[in-house]
Design a protein around this motif. Structure first.
Motif, PDB file in Angstrom:
ATOM      1  N   GLN A 201      44.927  66.026  -8.845  1.00  0.00           N
ATOM      2  CA  GLN A 201      46.192  65.470  -9.320  1.00  0.00           C
ATOM      3  C   GLN A 201      46.049  64.030  -9.804  1.00  0.00           C
ATOM      4  O   GLN A 201      46.730  63.615 -10.735  1.00  0.00           O
ATOM      5  CB  GLN A 201      47.248  65.526  -8.210  1.00  0.00           C
ATOM      6  N   PHE A 202      45.149  63.294  -9.155  1.00  0.00           N
ATOM      7  CA  PHE A 202      45.004  61.882  -9.495  1.00  0.00           C
ATOM      8  C   PHE A 202      43.628  61.598 -10.067  1.00  0.00           C
ATOM      9  O   PHE A 202      42.981  60.612  -9.718  1.00  0.00           O
ATOM     10  CB  PHE A 202      45.276  61.009  -8.270  1.00  0.00           C
ATOM     11  N   ALA A 203      43.170  62.498 -10.928  1.00  0.00           N
ATOM     12  CA  ALA A 203      41.851  62.353 -11.540  1.00  0.00           C
ATOM     13  C   ALA A 203      41.757  61.023 -12.264  1.00  0.00           C
ATOM     14  O   ALA A 203      42.672  60.606 -12.967  1.00  0.00           O
ATOM     15  CB  ALA A 203      41.590  63.501 -12.507  1.00  0.00           C
ATOM     16  N   ARG A 204      40.606  60.377 -12.094  1.00  0.00           N
ATOM     17  CA  ARG A 204      40.412  59.044 -12.670  1.00  0.00           C
ATOM     18  C   ARG A 204      39.610  59.157 -13.955  1.00  0.00           C
ATOM     19  O   ARG A 204      38.507  59.704 -13.958  1.00  0.00           O
ATOM     20  CB  ARG A 204      39.677  58.158 -11.658  1.00  0.00           C
ATOM     21  N   PRO A 205      40.117  58.652 -15.076  1.00  0.00           N
ATOM     22  CA  PRO A 205      39.359  58.729 -16.331  1.00  0.00           C
ATOM     23  C   PRO A 205      37.994  58.073 -16.197  1.00  0.00           C
ATOM     24  O   PRO A 205      37.849  57.061 -15.520  1.00  0.00           O
ATOM     25  CB  PRO A 205      40.249  57.958 -17.324  1.00  0.00           C
ATOM     26  N   ALA A 206      37.005  58.666 -16.852  1.00  0.00           N
ATOM     27  CA  ALA A 206      35.635  58.140 -16.760  1.00  0.00           C
ATOM     28  C   ALA A 206      35.560  56.679 -17.147  1.00  0.00           C
ATOM     29  O   ALA A 206      34.780  55.900 -16.597  1.00  0.00           O
ATOM     30  CB  ALA A 206      34.706  58.973 -17.640  1.00  0.00           C
TER      31      ALA A 206
ATOM     32  N   THR B 112      38.134  56.539  -6.070  1.00  0.00           N
ATOM     33  CA  THR B 112      39.309  55.824  -6.554  1.00  0.00           C
ATOM     34  C   THR B 112      40.212  56.807  -7.297  1.00  0.00           C
ATOM     35  O   THR B 112      39.771  57.493  -8.213  1.00  0.00           O
ATOM     36  CB  THR B 112      38.903  54.675  -7.489  1.00  0.00           C
ATOM     37  N   LEU B 113      41.469  56.894  -6.870  1.00  0.00           N
ATOM     38  CA  LEU B 113      42.439  57.794  -7.473  1.00  0.00           C
ATOM     39  C   LEU B 113      43.339  57.028  -8.442  1.00  0.00           C
ATOM     40  O   LEU B 113      43.691  55.867  -8.184  1.00  0.00           O
ATOM     41  CB  LEU B 113      43.307  58.433  -6.389  1.00  0.00           C
ATOM     42  N   ARG B 114      43.719  57.675  -9.522  1.00  0.00           N
ATOM     43  CA  ARG B 114      44.665  57.083 -10.466  1.00  0.00           C
ATOM     44  C   ARG B 114      46.067  57.567 -10.095  1.00  0.00           C
ATOM     45  O   ARG B 114      46.396  58.737 -10.275  1.00  0.00           O
ATOM     46  CB  ARG B 114      44.318  57.509 -11.885  1.00  0.00           C
ATOM     47  N   VAL B 115      46.880  56.678  -9.548  1.00  0.00           N
ATOM     48  CA  VAL B 115      48.226  57.031  -9.101  1.00  0.00           C
ATOM     49  C   VAL B 115      49.244  56.285  -9.965  1.00  0.00           C
ATOM     50  O   VAL B 115      48.886  55.335 -10.667  1.00  0.00           O
ATOM     51  CB  VAL B 115      48.424  56.684  -7.613  1.00  0.00           C
ATOM     52  N   PRO B 116      50.500  56.690  -9.931  1.00  0.00           N
ATOM     53  CA  PRO B 116      51.516  55.987 -10.724  1.00  0.00           C
ATOM     54  C   PRO B 116      51.519  54.484 -10.442  1.00  0.00           C
ATOM     55  O   PRO B 116      51.600  54.059  -9.298  1.00  0.00           O
ATOM     56  CB  PRO B 116      52.826  56.641 -10.258  1.00  0.00           C
ATOM     57  N   GLY B 117      51.358  53.707 -11.491  1.00  0.00           N
ATOM     58  CA  GLY B 117      51.396  52.257 -11.349  1.00  0.00           C
ATOM     59  C   GLY B 117      50.065  51.601 -11.052  1.00  0.00           C
ATOM     60  O   GLY B 117      49.972  50.382 -10.997  1.00  0.00           O
ATOM     61  N   GLY B 118      49.013  52.390 -10.849  1.00  0.00           N
ATOM     62  CA  GLY B 118      47.722  51.761 -10.551  1.00  0.00           C
ATOM     63  C   GLY B 118      46.728  52.709  -9.915  1.00  0.00           C
ATOM     64  O   GLY B 118      46.516  53.827 -10.400  1.00  0.00           O
ATOM     65  N   SER B 119      46.122  52.297  -8.788  1.00  0.00           N
ATOM     66  CA  SER B 119      45.072  53.095  -8.163  1.00  0.00           C
ATOM     67  C   SER B 119      45.213  53.099  -6.653  1.00  0.00           C
ATOM     68  O   SER B 119      45.863  52.240  -6.058  1.00  0.00           O
ATOM     69  CB  SER B 119      43.697  52.546  -8.556  1.00  0.00           C
ATOM     70  N   ALA B 120      44.580  54.078  -6.038  1.00  0.00           N
ATOM     71  CA  ALA B 120      44.548  54.208  -4.582  1.00  0.00           C
ATOM     72  C   ALA B 120      43.149  54.627  -4.168  1.00  0.00           C
ATOM     73  O   ALA B 120      42.380  55.172  -4.971  1.00  0.00           O
ATOM     74  CB  ALA B 120      45.578  55.223  -4.099  1.00  0.00           C
TER      75      ALA B 120
END
Length: 480
Positions: free
Chosen positions: A465-470, A329-337
């Protein structure tokens, strides 16, 4: 850690001269000084690009119990160094593999095929592991050094052992299957892989059929009845004297038959009949190709005497491996991908399967299904047509955007409707900025290509670039 080999048994198996202060035993074997565990025996194999003898000192300083070296390289090392000295290090590894096979009481399964070898091997790890100690070859160790290394690592205590066997040219499988001597051999499917070196699917099937010559007396071949080369493979198995030929697939004549299945974004449910036994189970990894190969897994489980119910239950824990469908799961602007990493390798069959998986992936309300594709290599004269032909599965899967890199993927790019074209570049590195810039909340992106097309760095760039916080790791991505 328990001993894998005593030094006396190891030295005898490989006809080695002992030198230096050797340990009484070793817990494991390695050919890579970077990933070696303390006390292991380091085999100084000479590869295409590097000579293991150049890393012996590093291995010993890092805690190797000993090194196996060639006699003509002995002078490079200190007189007191703990060494086993042999005429040829790779041949010594083969001899140790033969010794491991000779001492083993395990039921042995070998897996080959154009696609699905590693996934099937990993499913067998789970299925057989539910019934007893199971040794399985690491990673994709399926070639002239990987198979003997995997075999030599087999503990004497293993109840089951599974080995992946690959090839890129005719004649490569024969010595490997004769080394492994499987009780059961699975051929997952025949597909246009390494087509440049063979010219036809029939010749690829002939090369895969070499696995049958090593099957133990009374053993079995497990073949995909839905594959067009089934009859050819069955005839080859019969000619090799294989005692039992067992089929799997949707075909009504299959010995292990798929009755019903339901494909989901993260898993699949299956109802099948395995050698006369009805069973329902859940697969923890998605994809129709995995459903079909699970039939071969459970068939082999029954043939080696393991518990079918336990094996089927264990497949609920199946997860896609890194580069082979692993999901992040990637953290992208506005949410996730959602990122689906299929970057390990590619051929027309695995590419079509990965595109189908993308089609099943859940996306958000405004999310898109995005394919990032690199060249499929070693396809010879048919390469351009096979790349162009991907337009059909892309349309069938409902893929919204396609990014292509490489000269062969140009054929696909030109075959796509203008609205589906996300971007094109000659190289994966050139494509990367456009891919990083396009992602938004709810998207699902799949990255795939042959190793030589270097798609892996795109996956790494997306993850960076879209690292997801733990703290968010367990929060599900947006669903439909």
């Amino acid at each position: 850690m328990s001993a894998l080999w005593t030094i006396d048994a190891m030295a005898a198996a490989i006809a080695a001269e002992k030198s230096g202060a050797l340990p009484a035993e070793v817990p494991g074997l390695s050919i890579d000084s970077r990933s070696m565990a303390k006390g292991e025996a380091f085999f100084a194999i000479k590869g295409d690009n590097r000579d293991g003898h150049d890393f012996v000192e590093t291995a010993l300083k890092s805690g190797a119990g000993l090194a196996v070296v060639a006699s003509d390289k002995r002078a490079q090392f200190a007189a007191a160094a703990p060494l086993l000295i042999v005429a040829d290090v790779l041949e010594a590894l083969r001899e140790l593999g033969r010794a491991a096979r000779a001492r083993s009481q395990a039921k042995v399964i070998a897996v080959t095929g154009s696609v699905g070898k590693t996934g099937t091997k990993e499913a067998l790890r789970l299925a057989l592991g539910a019934d007893g100690e199971t040794h399985v070859s690491a990673a994709s160790y399926n070639n002239h050094w990987g198979v003997p290394l995997s075999l030599a690592r087999c503990p004497a205590s293993a109840k089951y052992a599974v080995f992946e066997i690959g090839m890129s040219h005719a004649g490569e499988i024969t010595p490997l299957t004769q080394l492994v001597r499987p009780h059961v051999a699975i051929v997952t499917a025949i597909a246009p892989v390494h087509l440049e070196f063979f010219g036809s699917l029939q010749k690829i099937a002939d090369a895969k059929a070499e696995i049958f010559v090593g099957i133990e007396p009374g053993g079995a071949a497990v073949l995909n009845r839905d594959n067009r080369q089934y009859a050819q493979l069955a005839k080859a198995a019969e000619a090799a004297g294989v005692a039992r030929i067992v089929s799997f697939g949707e075909n009504a004549k299959s010995d292990a038959r798929l009755l019903r299945h339901s494909l989901h974004a993260e898993c699949s449910t299956v109802e099948a009949r395995i050698l006369g036994q009805g069973i329902s189970y859940k697969l923890g990894a998605p994809g129709r190709h995995i459903v079909l190969n699970s039939l071969a897994v459970l068939t082999a489980t029954v043939l080696v005497g393991a518990d079918l119910a336990l094996a089927a239950l264990a497949l609920n824990n199946l997860k896609p491996a890194s580069g082979r469908g692993a999901r992040t799961t990637l953290r992208v602007p506005g949410g996730s991908a959602l990122l689906i990493d299929e970057s390990y390798n590619a051929n027309p069959a695995s590419m079509a399967a990965a595109i189908a998986l993308l089609g099943q992936a859940a996306v958000g309300n405004h999310g898109r299904r995005i394919a990032v594709l690199g060249d499929m290599l070693e396809l010879g004269a048919q390469g351009v047509g096979l790349h162009r032909g991907l337009a059909e599965p892309i349309e069938a899967a409902g893929v919204d955007l396609v990014f292509c890199s490489g000269p062969l993927m140009r054929a696909l790019w030109e075959a796509l409707p203008s609205g589906t074209r996300g971007g094109y570049a000659e190289t994966a590195a050139g494509l990367q900025p456009a891919v990083l810039a396009v992602l938004r909340d709810g998207d699902a992106v799949m990255v795939k290509g042959s190793l030589g097309s270097k798609m892996g760095p795109i996956v790494k760039a997306l993850e960076r670039q879209f690292a997801r916080p733990a703290a968010l790791e367990n929060v599900p991505a947006a669903q439909n």
